[in-house]
Design an enzyme around this catalytic site. Structure first.
Site, PDB file in Angstrom:
ATOM      1  N   ARG A 186      -6.988 -64.195 -18.405  1.00 49.88           N
ATOM      2  CA  ARG A 186      -6.576 -65.594 -18.430  1.00 49.88           C
ATOM      3  C   ARG A 186      -7.373 -66.303 -19.528  1.00 49.88           C
ATOM      4  NH1 ARG A 186      -7.621 -64.136 -13.030  1.00 49.88           N
ATOM      5  NH2 ARG A 186      -5.766 -64.123 -11.701  1.00 49.88           N
ATOM      6  N   LYS A 211      -9.836 -66.627 -11.099  1.00 49.31           N
ATOM      7  CA  LYS A 211      -9.430 -67.194  -9.818  1.00 49.31           C
ATOM      8  C   LYS A 211     -10.189 -66.482  -8.704  1.00 49.31           C
ATOM      9  CE  LYS A 211      -4.801 -68.686 -11.065  1.00 49.31           C
ATOM     10  NZ  LYS A 211      -3.369 -68.567 -10.778  1.00 49.31           N
ATOM     11  N   HIS A 281      -0.830 -67.476 -21.933  1.00 50.89           N
ATOM     12  CA  HIS A 281      -0.341 -66.835 -20.705  1.00 50.89           C
ATOM     13  C   HIS A 281       0.801 -65.868 -21.005  1.00 50.89           C
ATOM     14  CE1 HIS A 281      -0.828 -66.723 -16.379  1.00 50.89           C
ATOM     15  NE2 HIS A 281       0.484 -66.632 -16.264  1.00 50.89           N
ATOM     16  N   ARG A 284      -0.630 -62.638 -21.527  1.00 51.17           N
ATOM     17  CA  ARG A 284      -0.954 -61.996 -20.242  1.00 51.17           C
ATOM     18  C   ARG A 284       0.276 -61.291 -19.676  1.00 51.17           C
ATOM     19  NH1 ARG A 284      -4.628 -62.071 -15.984  1.00 51.17           N
ATOM     20  NH2 ARG A 284      -3.830 -62.651 -13.929  1.00 51.17           N
ATOM     21  N   HIS A 307      -5.458 -59.834  -9.994  1.00 48.89           N
ATOM     22  CA  HIS A 307      -4.712 -60.432  -8.890  1.00 48.89           C
ATOM     23  C   HIS A 307      -5.339 -60.050  -7.557  1.00 48.89           C
ATOM     24  CE1 HIS A 307      -0.681 -60.837 -11.291  1.00 48.89           C
ATOM     25  NE2 HIS A 307      -1.498 -61.859 -11.481  1.00 48.89           N
ATOM     26  N   TYR A 316       6.190 -57.539 -12.150  1.00 43.61           N
ATOM     27  CA  TYR A 316       6.216 -56.748 -13.379  1.00 43.61           C
ATOM     28  C   TYR A 316       6.888 -55.386 -13.185  1.00 43.61           C
ATOM     29  CZ  TYR A 316       3.042 -60.303 -15.004  1.00 43.61           C
ATOM     30  OH  TYR A 316       2.495 -61.509 -15.350  1.00 43.61           O
TER      31      TYR A 316
END
Length: 340
Positions: A186, A211, A281, A284, A307, A316
């Protein structure tokens, strides 16, 4: 104050919030370990709900516009009223989001998740909070189904075009573009990198401040190591008086690059390369898509992206057959930017 604690480094205003809501935010940030951006989003979602709740409970009418909703002061909203919300209240609010504010299913579902999380907090801490509720009023409200979108990504030709643009800071910018492209970090993680996080000898980097405030290690292939070494020796080390420990820096300011600066740089490079609507992004998405097209396991992609849930990564793996048929080979990313 708790309000300023949450607001640190963020452009949003947190003044219109009762103490009990700020207390909840502090718990999420400090104890549960949610990132500042996650808590900010959570806060805005809840504040909007409680603004709607106050005006409905006091006037019996709903606000007609988003502007009218934002004007509602909830500093004096008693916690017992917020705690005693019913399933019908939440469902009425969701209708308001769709019919009055025109929120998309994605936005509506996100706000419902925030409401559910808040009442889980109330349920778990009701003794300390001095209230008693039978259960989470949002728990039986289902999210709106939404079509899964195949992520938009850059093809190999576009990736090369971005790397071949020239400019005053091209050594730095090229290293950044390769880092985004190959590691799938990110932009907030990229600007948080310090010198000590990059180990070119071991060909890896430590990614922090993502995150959930977790860390992960990413592998740096040789082409990326070469670009980072060139940046460090021919750009960063030549900036006079540099004292910051940040890895990616502004030559003009001698400071850590900001997320906004990276976003601007990527957009500028895209215009010069004739690649439009490109963002950090999107890089990414590109890295994750390439991994999926190469047949990598979802758990591998999940780890690469940082994640928390494989559900987030699953998008994906839902690529169209024509995408997979034209997939790049395994070494495609590792060959980026190499002059033959």
């Amino acid at each position: 104050t708790m309000s300023s604690y949450l607001k640190k480094g963020q452009p949003l205003e947190y003044d219109n919030a009762p103490d009990w809501l700020i207390n909840c935010m502090q718990l999420e940030r400090a104890i549960i370990g949610k990132s500042a951006n996650t808590v900010n989003t959570y806060f805005v979602d809840l504040r909007g709900f409680f603004q709607w709740l106050k005006i409905v409970k006091t006037t019996g009418k709903q606000p007609r516009t988003a502007a009218a909703l934002r004007k509602v002061d909830i500093l004096d909203l008693p916690f017992p009223i917020a705690a005693k919300v019913t399933k019908n209240d939440i469902e009425a609010y969701l209708v308001f989001l769709t019919e009055v504010l025109g929120n998309s299913p994605v936005t509506r579902n996100k706000k419902l998740s925030s409401i559910k999380a808040f009442y889980n907090y109330v349920l778990e801490h009701q003794e300390d909070l001095g209230v008693e509720i039978d259960g989470n009023p949002a728990v039986r409200i289902h999210k709106v189904k939404q079509p899964k979108k195949v992520p938009v990504y850059l093809d190999i030709e576009e990736q090369e075009q971005m790397l071949n643009v020239t400019g005053q800071d091209i050594i730095r910018d090229r290293a950044i573009l390769l880092f985004l492209n190959i590691t799938a970090v990110r932009v907030s993680e990229l600007v948080s990198l310090d010198i000590e996080d990059i180990d070119l000898n071991a060909m890896r980097a430590r990614i922090r401040d993502g995150k959930g405030a977790k860390e992960r290690i990413v592998t740096l292939p040789q082409n990326l190591c070469d670009a980072l070494l060139e940046y460090q020796t021919l750009y960063r080390d030549l900036i006079p008086g540099l004292t910051t420990k940040a890895f990616f820096v502004s030559r003009r300011k001698g400071e850590r690059l900001t997320s906004r600066a990276i976003q601007y740089m990527v957009k500028r490079q895209g215009k010069r390369a004739g690649v439009f609507k490109v963002t950090p992004h999107k890089y990414r998405h590109t890295a994750a898509t390439m991994l999926a097209q190469q047949g990598e396991d979802t758990l591998v992609i999940q780890q690469a992206l940082g994640h928390e849930s494989p559900v987030t990564t699953a998008i994906y793996t839902h690529l169209r057959e024509e995408d997979i048929a034209s997939a790049v080979n395994r070494s495609s990313l590792a060959a980026l930017g190499k002059n033959e």
